[in-house]
Write a protein that holds these residues in place. Sequence first.
Motif, PDB file in Angstrom:
ATOM      1  N   THR A 293       0.841  -1.199   0.000  1.00 26.25           N
ATOM      2  CA  THR A 293       0.000   0.000   0.000  1.00 26.25           C
ATOM      3  C   THR A 293       0.875   1.248   0.000  1.00 26.25           C
ATOM      4  O   THR A 293       0.544   2.255  -0.646  1.00 26.25           O
ATOM      5  CB  THR A 293      -0.920  -0.006   1.240  1.00 26.25           C
ATOM      6  OG1 THR A 293      -1.695  -1.209   1.237  1.00 26.25           O
ATOM      7  CG2 THR A 293      -1.847   1.193   1.238  1.00 26.25           C
ATOM      8  N   PHE A 297       0.707   4.504  -2.620  1.00 25.20           N
ATOM      9  CA  PHE A 297       0.486   5.892  -2.208  1.00 25.20           C
ATOM     10  C   PHE A 297       1.688   6.776  -2.525  1.00 25.20           C
ATOM     11  O   PHE A 297       1.538   7.985  -2.709  1.00 25.20           O
ATOM     12  CB  PHE A 297       0.125   5.955  -0.726  1.00 25.20           C
ATOM     13  CG  PHE A 297      -1.353   5.768  -0.504  1.00 25.20           C
ATOM     14  CD1 PHE A 297      -2.196   6.861  -0.414  1.00 25.20           C
ATOM     15  CD2 PHE A 297      -1.904   4.492  -0.436  1.00 25.20           C
ATOM     16  CE1 PHE A 297      -3.558   6.699  -0.228  1.00 25.20           C
ATOM     17  CE2 PHE A 297      -3.257   4.316  -0.258  1.00 25.20           C
ATOM     18  CZ  PHE A 297      -4.097   5.418  -0.152  1.00 25.20           C
ATOM     19  N   ARG A 300       0.887   7.763  -5.927  1.00 21.93           N
ATOM     20  CA  ARG A 300      -0.179   8.781  -5.887  1.00 21.93           C
ATOM     21  C   ARG A 300       0.385  10.150  -5.505  1.00 21.93           C
ATOM     22  O   ARG A 300       0.058  11.178  -6.107  1.00 21.93           O
ATOM     23  CB  ARG A 300      -1.253   8.338  -4.897  1.00 21.93           C
ATOM     24  CG  ARG A 300      -2.409   9.326  -4.745  1.00 21.93           C
ATOM     25  CD  ARG A 300      -2.281  10.130  -3.469  1.00 21.93           C
ATOM     26  NE  ARG A 300      -3.383  11.059  -3.317  1.00 21.93           N
ATOM     27  CZ  ARG A 300      -3.433  11.994  -2.390  1.00 21.93           C
ATOM     28  NH1 ARG A 300      -2.427  12.129  -1.529  1.00 21.93           N
ATOM     29  NH2 ARG A 300      -4.463  12.816  -2.320  1.00 21.93           N
ATOM     30  N   ASN A 301       1.255  10.176  -4.518  1.00 24.02           N
ATOM     31  CA  ASN A 301       1.820  11.455  -4.081  1.00 24.02           C
ATOM     32  C   ASN A 301       2.757  12.045  -5.131  1.00 24.02           C
ATOM     33  O   ASN A 301       2.911  13.261  -5.239  1.00 24.02           O
ATOM     34  CB  ASN A 301       2.568  11.270  -2.753  1.00 24.02           C
ATOM     35  CG  ASN A 301       1.627  10.870  -1.625  1.00 24.02           C
ATOM     36  OD1 ASN A 301       0.432  11.165  -1.679  1.00 24.02           O
ATOM     37  ND2 ASN A 301       2.153  10.190  -0.613  1.00 24.02           N
ATOM     38  N   LYS A 304       0.414  13.726  -7.709  1.00 28.01           N
ATOM     39  CA  LYS A 304      -0.165  14.942  -7.101  1.00 28.01           C
ATOM     40  C   LYS A 304      -1.463  15.365  -7.783  1.00 28.01           C
ATOM     41  O   LYS A 304      -1.759  16.551  -7.885  1.00 28.01           O
ATOM     42  CB  LYS A 304       0.841  16.099  -7.139  1.00 28.01           C
ATOM     43  CG  LYS A 304       2.095  15.848  -6.318  1.00 28.01           C
ATOM     44  CD  LYS A 304       3.056  17.018  -6.395  1.00 28.01           C
ATOM     45  CE  LYS A 304       4.305  16.742  -5.589  1.00 28.01           C
ATOM     46  NZ  LYS A 304       5.298  17.845  -5.683  1.00 28.01           N
ATOM     47  N   ASP A 305      -2.206  14.404  -8.282  1.00 29.08           N
ATOM     48  CA  ASP A 305      -3.474  14.714  -8.923  1.00 29.08           C
ATOM     49  C   ASP A 305      -4.359  13.474  -8.824  1.00 29.08           C
ATOM     50  O   ASP A 305      -4.131  12.477  -9.505  1.00 29.08           O
ATOM     51  CB  ASP A 305      -3.249  15.087 -10.394  1.00 29.08           C
ATOM     52  CG  ASP A 305      -4.532  15.578 -11.062  1.00 29.08           C
ATOM     53  OD1 ASP A 305      -5.605  15.031 -10.754  1.00 29.08           O
ATOM     54  OD2 ASP A 305      -4.455  16.495 -11.893  1.00 29.08           O
ATOM     55  N   ASP A 306      -5.383  13.547  -7.969  1.00 26.92           N
ATOM     56  CA  ASP A 306      -6.204  12.364  -7.716  1.00 26.92           C
ATOM     57  C   ASP A 306      -7.046  11.963  -8.919  1.00 26.92           C
ATOM     58  O   ASP A 306      -7.395  10.787  -9.072  1.00 26.92           O
ATOM     59  CB  ASP A 306      -7.107  12.602  -6.497  1.00 26.92           C
ATOM     60  CG  ASP A 306      -6.313  12.510  -5.201  1.00 26.92           C
ATOM     61  OD1 ASP A 306      -5.193  11.970  -5.233  1.00 26.92           O
ATOM     62  OD2 ASP A 306      -6.807  12.979  -4.161  1.00 26.92           O
ATOM     63  N   LYS A 307      -7.389  12.920  -9.780  1.00 24.69           N
ATOM     64  CA  LYS A 307      -8.149  12.568 -10.971  1.00 24.69           C
ATOM     65  C   LYS A 307      -7.297  11.681 -11.881  1.00 24.69           C
ATOM     66  O   LYS A 307      -7.753  10.625 -12.342  1.00 24.69           O
ATOM     67  CB  LYS A 307      -8.599  13.822 -11.722  1.00 24.69           C
ATOM     68  CG  LYS A 307      -9.478  13.509 -12.936  1.00 24.69           C
ATOM     69  CD  LYS A 307      -9.787  14.747 -13.752  1.00 24.69           C
ATOM     70  CE  LYS A 307     -10.817  15.620 -13.083  1.00 24.69           C
ATOM     71  NZ  LYS A 307     -11.248  16.745 -13.970  1.00 24.69           N
ATOM     72  N   SER A 308      -6.060  12.093 -12.135  1.00 22.31           N
ATOM     73  CA  SER A 308      -5.157  11.290 -12.973  1.00 22.31           C
ATOM     74  C   SER A 308      -4.859   9.946 -12.322  1.00 22.31           C
ATOM     75  O   SER A 308      -4.826   8.903 -13.000  1.00 22.31           O
ATOM     76  CB  SER A 308      -3.846  12.036 -13.209  1.00 22.31           C
ATOM     77  OG  SER A 308      -4.058  13.185 -13.964  1.00 22.31           O
ATOM     78  N   PHE A 309      -4.669   9.950 -11.012  1.00 25.08           N
ATOM     79  CA  PHE A 309      -4.387   8.712 -10.288  1.00 25.08           C
ATOM     80  C   PHE A 309      -5.545   7.723 -10.451  1.00 25.08           C
ATOM     81  O   PHE A 309      -5.347   6.543 -10.752  1.00 25.08           O
ATOM     82  CB  PHE A 309      -4.158   9.023  -8.810  1.00 25.08           C
ATOM     83  CG  PHE A 309      -3.930   7.807  -7.950  1.00 25.08           C
ATOM     84  CD1 PHE A 309      -2.755   7.076  -8.038  1.00 25.08           C
ATOM     85  CD2 PHE A 309      -4.912   7.392  -7.049  1.00 25.08           C
ATOM     86  CE1 PHE A 309      -2.559   5.950  -7.248  1.00 25.08           C
ATOM     87  CE2 PHE A 309      -4.724   6.278  -6.259  1.00 25.08           C
ATOM     88  CZ  PHE A 309      -3.541   5.554  -6.349  1.00 25.08           C
ATOM     89  N   GLY A 310      -6.768   8.224 -10.283  1.00 23.99           N
ATOM     90  CA  GLY A 310      -7.947   7.375 -10.420  1.00 23.99           C
ATOM     91  C   GLY A 310      -8.085   6.821 -11.824  1.00 23.99           C
ATOM     92  O   GLY A 310      -8.441   5.642 -12.011  1.00 23.99           O
ATOM     93  N   LYS A 314      -8.031   2.793 -12.755  1.00 28.82           N
ATOM     94  CA  LYS A 314      -9.185   2.198 -13.438  1.00 28.82           C
ATOM     95  C   LYS A 314      -8.766   1.580 -14.772  1.00 28.82           C
ATOM     96  O   LYS A 314      -9.245   0.503 -15.155  1.00 28.82           O
ATOM     97  CB  LYS A 314     -10.266   3.251 -13.671  1.00 28.82           C
ATOM     98  CG  LYS A 314     -11.012   3.655 -12.411  1.00 28.82           C
ATOM     99  CD  LYS A 314     -12.054   4.734 -12.729  1.00 28.82           C
ATOM    100  CE  LYS A 314     -12.769   5.203 -11.485  1.00 28.82           C
ATOM    101  NZ  LYS A 314     -13.730   6.288 -11.770  1.00 28.82           N
TER     102      LYS A 314
END
Length: 561
Positions: A293, A297, A300-301, A304-310, A314
């Motif tokens: 995990t 993360f 993800r950090n 620095k963009d949760d939209k791109s990460f998601g 997916k």
Amino acid sequence: MYNDKAFTILNSSINSAVFIDDKAKDFYSETPINMSVGEEKLSGDLFRTFKENGKSLIVHKFEKEQMTNDSLINYLFAGKDLILLDWELDDNDGQQYSLELLSKSIEAPYINFCCIYSRSTNFNKIPLYLTAYFSGLQEKEIENIENTYNHLTVEEIEEFRNNASKDIDSFFNENQIAVDTFPIEKFRDKPKETILDLINIALNRNLYFFPKKAQINHEIIYSGEDSFIINNTFVLAIKKEKGDSDYNYLIKRISNEIVKNRSSFFQLLGLEMQSVFNSNERFIDETILKSSTEALFQFRNHIKDDKSFGIIIKKLLIEQATLKLRTAKLKLLDSDFLEHKSGEIKKAATNEDLFQLNVFYNSVSVRSLNPDDVPNLNFGDVFKDSLDNYYLCITALCDCYYPNKIESNFYFAKGKEFPDMETALRLGDTAFLNFLPNNKIVQWGDTEIVKKGKIRKQETETDEQFNYRKLEIELQAYKQFLHKPFYIKPKVYNVERNKLIGNKIRIWDITNKFTKEEIDQKLNYFDVEYVTTLRNDYVQRVANHAFGHPARVGVDFVKLA
């Protein structure tokens, strides 16, 4: 062979079911089963035989006061593959409760089958009750139909229905019923049998039930005498029989009805694919489980963009699912079975059937899994304006997600409706055509330069011969056109807001040439309505061609006069 395949697939797709009846046995009442009450005995037999076949069954004794208990209804329907629903849920009455529960089950996208299961004396009228409830008819529309056809009686319609030798076209002519002038326009493209059912319902409307709020979003496909497909849920009316206490007998009855409907192959194929994922395949495998995990993360950090990460996560899951499905052996795609089934088919598909198959190949109408979500404008979205112009978004997906990077200036391909279905089906992938779920065909690019000429009927020709010759000439014109430069110009529109509010976006034509004179700025923008989303390969094909347009080179040749 097909029936056996259908039974096998249906059996593997049903893991959890619910039986709802006002006379069902309440197993928590601490009283023995009353063998003189057929539904109590059936409750025990169904529960036992489902369990013996490894299936879960909830038996629920219905009470009308439960209709407002949303938690209970959610408990009954959540995760169920099959609903067995009694038709009269209040002694010899209560059809309205059955319809309301059926409506709730249809709204649950995971429920594939719902059986109206009854010994009712009015069993033969169940299809009319379903049509009335789910047609979306409102009171004024019902009155309009009744007033238009008040020269007819219900008895005359019933007499026609019971006379197999009578032709429906003759009945319509004799009773001044014309489909193209039917008072409710949205039903004019429906079969004549459906039109006659609506007239029957309107002439006897006090017998039927209509929802307080019109269910205009329900699409009904009449797939057989006692079967419907309503919003992708297969709804079947079957009479209770003694043998139904055996699970395999009951499922065989249902599968035998499924194979009778026109779209059974696709329905079974979807069920088989769903079963593959439910029983064997996982979205997460040992490769990712070897990581941690913390590593995820850290990635993800870093972004620095949760939209791109998601989006990235997916996409990985989708690719994982695609690769897993690629290795699955689907029973309906077995070569021996396909050869056998192909040999059974004697009738050629209609143009309308081929059109609908192309719609499936070409596009998918995107609906969010979360009903509160407002979708964004995306690569492949198709829109239509008030002048019947079509707009295909060919902007790169990453720019669609972050419109600020392109100052909200999106690339679109512009298209027009293609008028001839048969020519379109003949052209196929040799033209830049797409088949859309609004029953339209769209051609992208400059179609004006296709010179077909005027085609006149000859005196010695029949209508059929003339139409065939006309199509051949038009097809030749398009074939000649294939060897000429075909332009799909990428047009730039500024999108005021990239959210589809009310299924619409507002776009500004920034290619307009302004004069020094004062102009009405409102002429420069217009609203377009979402139609569908093309599948990725079909969009990329148009986009590749469109973005080659700015790189074209003009040369001169000496030509023959």
